[in-house]
Design a protein around this motif. Sequence first.
Motif, PDB file in Angstrom:
ATOM      1  N   GLY A   1      12.164  -0.582  -4.509  1.00 51.79           N
ATOM      2  CA  GLY A   1      11.784  -0.713  -5.330  1.00 51.79           C
ATOM      3  C   GLY A   1      11.624  -1.653  -6.807  1.00 51.79           C
ATOM      4  N   LEU A   2      11.758  -3.068  -6.973  1.00 49.28           N
ATOM      5  CA  LEU A   2      10.864  -3.869  -7.323  1.00 49.28           C
ATOM      6  C   LEU A   2       9.939  -3.675  -7.441  1.00 49.28           C
ATOM      7  CD1 LEU A   2      11.110  -6.155  -8.862  1.00 49.28           C
ATOM      8  CD2 LEU A   2      12.006  -7.411  -7.161  1.00 49.28           C
ATOM      9  N   ARG A   3       8.945  -4.108  -6.489  1.00 54.07           N
ATOM     10  CA  ARG A   3       7.736  -3.521  -6.361  1.00 54.07           C
ATOM     11  C   ARG A   3       7.072  -2.313  -6.535  1.00 54.07           C
ATOM     12  NH1 ARG A   3       4.767  -5.751  -1.170  1.00 54.07           N
ATOM     13  NH2 ARG A   3       4.897  -7.567  -2.152  1.00 54.07           N
ATOM     14  N   ALA A   4       7.845  -1.357  -6.707  1.00 59.05           N
ATOM     15  CA  ALA A   4       7.669  -0.101  -7.089  1.00 59.05           C
ATOM     16  C   ALA A   4       7.293  -0.247  -9.088  1.00 59.05           C
ATOM     17  CB  ALA A   4       8.269   1.280  -6.557  1.00 59.05           C
TER      18      ALA A   4
ATOM     19  N   VAL B   1       3.649   5.480  -5.805  1.00 51.34           N
ATOM     20  CA  VAL B   1       3.814   5.549  -7.106  1.00 51.34           C
ATOM     21  C   VAL B   1       2.629   6.515  -8.295  1.00 51.34           C
ATOM     22  CG1 VAL B   1       3.411   4.375  -9.169  1.00 51.34           C
ATOM     23  CG2 VAL B   1       5.139   3.573  -7.501  1.00 51.34           C
ATOM     24  N   ARG B   2       1.408   6.535  -7.106  1.00 48.03           N
ATOM     25  CA  ARG B   2      -0.097   7.261  -7.382  1.00 48.03           C
ATOM     26  C   ARG B   2       0.720   8.849  -7.294  1.00 48.03           C
ATOM     27  NH1 ARG B   2      -2.853   3.880  -4.281  1.00 48.03           N
ATOM     28  NH2 ARG B   2      -2.491   5.659  -2.539  1.00 48.03           N
ATOM     29  N   ARG B   3       1.821   9.717  -6.529  1.00 41.05           N
ATOM     30  CA  ARG B   3       1.942  10.811  -6.029  1.00 41.05           C
ATOM     31  C   ARG B   3       3.585  11.012  -7.432  1.00 41.05           C
ATOM     32  NH1 ARG B   3       1.722   9.225  -0.641  1.00 41.05           N
ATOM     33  NH2 ARG B   3       3.850   8.513  -0.082  1.00 41.05           N
TER      34      ARG B   3
ATOM     35  N   ALA C   1       0.623  -1.530   0.258  1.00 40.09           N
ATOM     36  CA  ALA C   1       0.199   0.140   0.158  1.00 40.09           C
ATOM     37  C   ALA C   1       1.120   1.418   0.102  1.00 40.09           C
ATOM     38  CB  ALA C   1      -1.107  -0.213   1.155  1.00 40.09           C
ATOM     39  N   ALA C   2       1.792   1.615   0.671  1.00 44.01           N
ATOM     40  CA  ALA C   2       2.817   2.055   0.436  1.00 44.01           C
ATOM     41  C   ALA C   2       3.501   3.017  -0.773  1.00 44.01           C
ATOM     42  CB  ALA C   2       4.271   1.894   1.246  1.00 44.01           C
TER      43      ALA C   2
END
Length: 348
Positions: free
Chosen positions: A137-140, A118-120, A112-113
């Motif tokens: 970073g990989l998740r982002a 990423v949305r910002r 969620a964080a």
Amino acid sequence: MNVTGHTRRPASIRDVATAAGVSYQTVSRVINGHPSVRPSTRERVLAAIDELGFRRNATALALASGRSRAVTVLTANTTHHGYASILQGIEEAARAASYAVGIGVLESADEAAVAAQVRRAADAGGGLIVIAYDPAGLRALGAVPAELPVVGVVETPARPPGGDRPWVWTDDREAAHEATRHLLSLGHETVHYVAIPSSTRRTSARTTGWRQALKGAGAPEPLPVQGSWGPAGGHSAGLKLAKDPAVTAILCGNDDLALGVLRALHESGRSVPGEISVAGFDDAPSSAYLTPSLTTVRMDFTGLGRAAFALLHGVLEESAHIAPRPVAVPRLVVRESTAPPPARSACS
């Protein structure tokens, strides 16, 4: 001398070219982050840009193109040598191309964080560069919407990625292979490894390169000691390895780990390189000034950052064919911390 009543003409691209001793086309390539410019030429042009105060009008360019001239970098770390140097390279290339750079820090790998960060970044407009050296970073990188232009700075992939993945990386696997071969060539029977965490799999590219070099030489393959990113992890690993009299060579996953290992060996009364050789990775600025100076693998992280921006710039300006590729070839730098093992030294 100050002259009143006159306004100095803003420097032009041709003024920069004259000052740098290059063509205006070369200045244009530097401004646009093109990777084909030689480093020495790029530095000359950037120095001329700074000296003359040359600036492209970013607002006018954005209005004319209908595109936001901005880049957001998502990263979980801004202080470690590799991360900081990549950020420096991105900022240098972006500034020369009149792009603004924002940094979004991934404070957690929580799904969620990461999604919120990423949305910002997406709301800020422009393009996105993700430094994907860690789980956050990989998740982002995986959470970026398909419509948002993005480039990933990643570990060496296990296999060549598809052309739809605009990634850049250095060949960590081959670099670790070369560093391990160097230690074996000095006469060490095997090389122990203090590993950094991997973002993408249980075994990092550096660990794979180390292991492949041992297999190729028919050397024993000790279990890697899991470290962290910083000196504390290296110190803990070094204390463990120092207790084993059979250990004569240690490769560390980065120079911060090597710093901790050197301290642990000193505390344990094991001399470097007299009893144990130590090699690092990354060639951090302090590595040449340690006692003994550290043998390490030089990684051009700043060049990697420039290449990441150049790839994203091609996407944003629709001016370049996009393909994933390795860049910034690493190079082994041999210094004082590696030598033949004690038995070989006694025989020589």
